[in-house]
Every structure is written in structure tokens, then in C-alpha cells.
Design a protein around this motif. Structure first.
Motif, mmCIF file in Angstrom:
data_model
loop_
_atom_site.group_PDB
_atom_site.id
_atom_site.type_symbol
_atom_site.label_atom_id
_atom_site.label_comp_id
_atom_site.label_asym_id
_atom_site.label_seq_id
_atom_site.Cartn_x
_atom_site.Cartn_y
_atom_site.Cartn_z
ATOM 1 N N LYS A 28 0.889 -1.080 0.067
ATOM 2 C CA LYS A 28 -0.138 0.230 -0.037
ATOM 3 C C LYS A 28 0.804 1.105 0.035
ATOM 4 O O LYS A 28 0.591 2.195 -0.612
ATOM 5 C CB LYS A 28 -0.832 -0.007 1.114
ATOM 6 C CG LYS A 28 -1.933 -0.964 1.107
ATOM 7 C CD LYS A 28 -2.793 -1.139 2.576
ATOM 8 C CE LYS A 28 -3.431 -0.003 2.899
ATOM 9 N NZ LYS A 28 -4.191 -0.033 4.244
ATOM 10 N N ILE A 72 -1.626 -6.287 -2.894
ATOM 11 C CA ILE A 72 -2.496 -6.082 -1.903
ATOM 12 C C ILE A 72 -3.817 -6.762 -1.822
ATOM 13 O O ILE A 72 -4.315 -7.172 -0.768
ATOM 14 C CB ILE A 72 -3.138 -4.455 -2.290
ATOM 15 C CG1 ILE A 72 -1.772 -3.486 -1.904
ATOM 16 C CG2 ILE A 72 -4.153 -4.053 -1.470
ATOM 17 C CD1 ILE A 72 -2.144 -2.125 -2.415
ATOM 18 N N ALA A 129 -8.648 0.503 0.136
ATOM 19 C CA ALA A 129 -7.294 -0.075 -0.455
ATOM 20 C C ALA A 129 -7.658 -1.000 -1.581
ATOM 21 O O ALA A 129 -6.812 -1.035 -2.604
ATOM 22 C CB ALA A 129 -6.478 -0.792 1.033
#
Length: 336
Positions: free
Chosen positions: A142, A172, A195
Motif C-alpha cells: 500500500k 494488496i 485499499a
């Protein structure tokens, strides 16, 4: 002692504030250079009496690399500090991206690699979902996206960071998926949703720039992203529009991709966008960081998403909230 408890409370508030500020694209309430609070000591937080804490502080000074119940938390705080430096460097509005020199980016990248090399290995009774290597590596990728995403519109497939961004976005999704599969619960926070959604958008965008990135691993990463968004949306109604927006993009781009079809430069068709990086003389040199490329991909995204409008400058923050209708209409604020 009371001093240690106060430090823990401060740094918890620091982490929450930093995470939310980055997610919504807003400045931090307190700048890092205005903070003089030391990190909490690397001691077990189960200690209660002053004598126990005092003895533990002495032991921690003698063995600073010991593993305690606070070791992983302290390491995450350091990541938050590093991400603050990244945001201050690449997400500022008072200077253009082109003014950011490569040495600054290299220095931040080196600091991130050092953080990765020092991920604590927590086992036994101090282990928890947020102390695992999987969780820490998700934070690492991230941070990589945070560092390079502002430059994404200026990156061509010839640029080394282009593939790095794709890989980190895929990781991710894969790491979050593994993290949730290994636990008895799933985090449905806005931060986790954001995210995952941003990582998915990055992969679709890069595919539109260079369809040759599609391979078995890329397909697996896209499926992992879809699975996470689906799972979260089944338990969080507001996330269903985010899932639908992502699935619409995938359906209009990746699912209609034919590797055998000829490629051209007709950017009006999102399925035929071609930013080939080869010429008769060889690979095209990568552009300068911060250079402006055309916005055909973004225009194509908007034509697919319809009501979920995004653009090349604020998409990382604004797109998810627009897709979720997270902000009330302007009329809501009329009359206080």
C-alpha cells in the motif's frame, strides 16, 4: 507508568488520523515536525504496576530488538510516519510533480525497503492478525502505491515503476484475501474497502495502457479483488456500488480482451487503447516523473462508469466516495 500509557494513546490517535487523512485526500491535522512525543517503549502492554513497567523499560533498553506485544504496533507506527513523509513529498499541492527530483523518491523507496527488512516475526501468545507478516506486507505494498500513484498518469509501460505498480496492486488484493481467509473474521472498514478498490482500479488502468500485462497472475489478482469486494459488499450495503463500479470496468476491459486481436491507437475504444513502447530504434525512453500524458483512459473510464465520475488527479480519493454516495447532496447543508 502513566507516561507510557499516554504515549500509546497519542500514537493510536496519530495512526487513525493519518490513515483517514490519506484515504480522503486531506491534510493532516498536526504536522510531523510539530510532534515531539517519543514512541512507546517496546514492552508488553499487559504490565500494570510501576515496578513491572520500570523493570521492563530497563530490559528493553538492554535488548531493543526483543519481541513483545507492542513490537508490531510500533513497527506500524513507523510505517505511518514514513507514509506521512511520502504524502508530504508526492501529494502536495503547492508544487508540481515535475519538481520532485528522483533522489527524493529513491530516498523514500530506500526507507520503505528498510522498513520491510525489519518486519518483526511475532509468534506465540503475542501473535494476532495484525502482527502477521501477511498484514505487514500488505502495508508495504500500500505504501508503494502511495509513493508512485501520483505519477501513474505519466508512466508508460517502458517505465520500470509501471510493472511495480501493477505487482503491488495485485499483492494488496492477494494479501488481504489471504489475511481474511486465515482469520475467523473480515474487516469491513472503509480503509480496507478503499485499499482494495484503488488496487483494482490501478490494475484495470494499467491493463488499458498495456494489455500485454495480462497473464495468469494478473487474472488471479483481479479475481482476488472481485472476491474481496463481493464479500465486503454482502455485509456492507454501501459497498455494493463500489463492487458494481469495479465489475463494470472489468467487464468493459479485461473480460472483452482478445489477445489475438490486432491492437491500434484508437483511444475512443477502451478495448483498443495502445500505448506501445517500441519504435524502430528500440524502447521509448521513460518520461520524466510528473509529465502529462493524454487522458483518454480516464475519459473511457467515465463512459463506462457513467454516474461514477473520476479524473486523473483526484481519483484515488474521490472515486470511491462518489461511487458509494458517501457524501450527502449540497442541499443537505442548506440552513445548517
Amino acid at each position: 507508568m502513566l507516561d507510557q500509557r499516554r504515549k500509546r494513546i497519542f500514537w493510536i490517535a496519530y495512526m487513525l488520523e493519518r490513515s483517514v487523512a490519506r484515504t480522503v485526500g486531506r491534510p493532516c491535522a498536526v504536522a510531523d515536525w510539530e510532534i515531539d512525543v517519543e514512541l512507546p517503549a517496546n514492552i508488553n502492554d499487559s504490565l500494570e504496576t510501576d515496578d513491572e513497567i520500570r523493570d521492563a523499560l530497563v530490559a528493553a533498553e538492554a535488548n531493543p530488538h526483543q519481541i513483545t506485544s507492542l513490537t508490531a504496533a510500533i513497527h506500524i507506527i513507523k510505517m505511518q510516519q514514513l507514509e506521512s513523509r511520502m504524502s508530504r513529498t508526492v501529494c502536495r499541492v503547492d508544487k508540481p510533480l515535475s519538481s520532485i527530483g528522483d533522489p527524493k523518491i529513491a530516498k523514500l523507496r530506500q526507507a520503505l525497503e528498510e522498513w520491510k527488512a525489519n518486519i518483526p516475526q511475532v509468534h506465540g501468545q503475542d501473535a494476532s492478525p495484525y502482527t502477521s507478516t501477511i498484514y505487514h506486507m500488505a502495508q508495504y505494498h500500500k505504501a508503494l502505491l502511495l509513493l508512485f500513484l501520483p505519477f501513474l498518469p505519466s508512466l508508460t509501460p517502458a517505465y520500470p515503476e509501471f510493472r511495480l505498480v501493477i505487482y503491488s496492486a495485485g499483492q494488496i488484493c492477494q494479501l488481504y484475501k489471504r489475511h481474511h481467509e486465515n482469520q475467523s473474521y473480515i474487516s469491513y472498514s472503509l480503509l480496507a474497502l478503499h485499499a482494495t478498490f484503488v488496487a483494482g482500479l490501478v490494475m484495470v488502468y494499467c491493463f488499458c495502457q498495456d494489455p500485454s500485462v495480462f497473464d495468469v497472475q494478473f487474472s488471479s489478482d483481479i479475481r482476488a479483488c472481485s472476491t474481496l469486494l463481493y464479500t465486503i459488499s454482502e455485509r456492507w450495503t454501501a459497498a455494493r456500488k463500489v463492487r458494481s463500479a469495479f465489475e463494470s470496468l472489468v467487464a468493459a476491459t479485461i473480460e472483452t480482451y482478445d489477445p489475438a486481436a490486432p491492437r491500434n491507437n484508437n483511444a475512443s475504444n477502451i478495448n483498443s487503447i495502445d500505448t506501445t513502447s517500441q519504435t524502430a530504434a528500440g524502447p521509448v525512453p521513460p518520461p520524466s516523473m510528473g509529465a502529462n500524458l493524454d487522458t483518454d483512459v480516464w475519459d473511457s473510464f467515465e463512459s463506462v462508469l457513467e454516474d461514477y465520475q473520476i479524473n486523473s488527479e483526484t481519483w484515488m480519493q474521490d472515486s470511491i466516495f462518489l461511487a458509494m454516495d458517501a457524501f450527502p447532496p449540497d442541499s443537505f447543508y442548506v440552513g445548517g
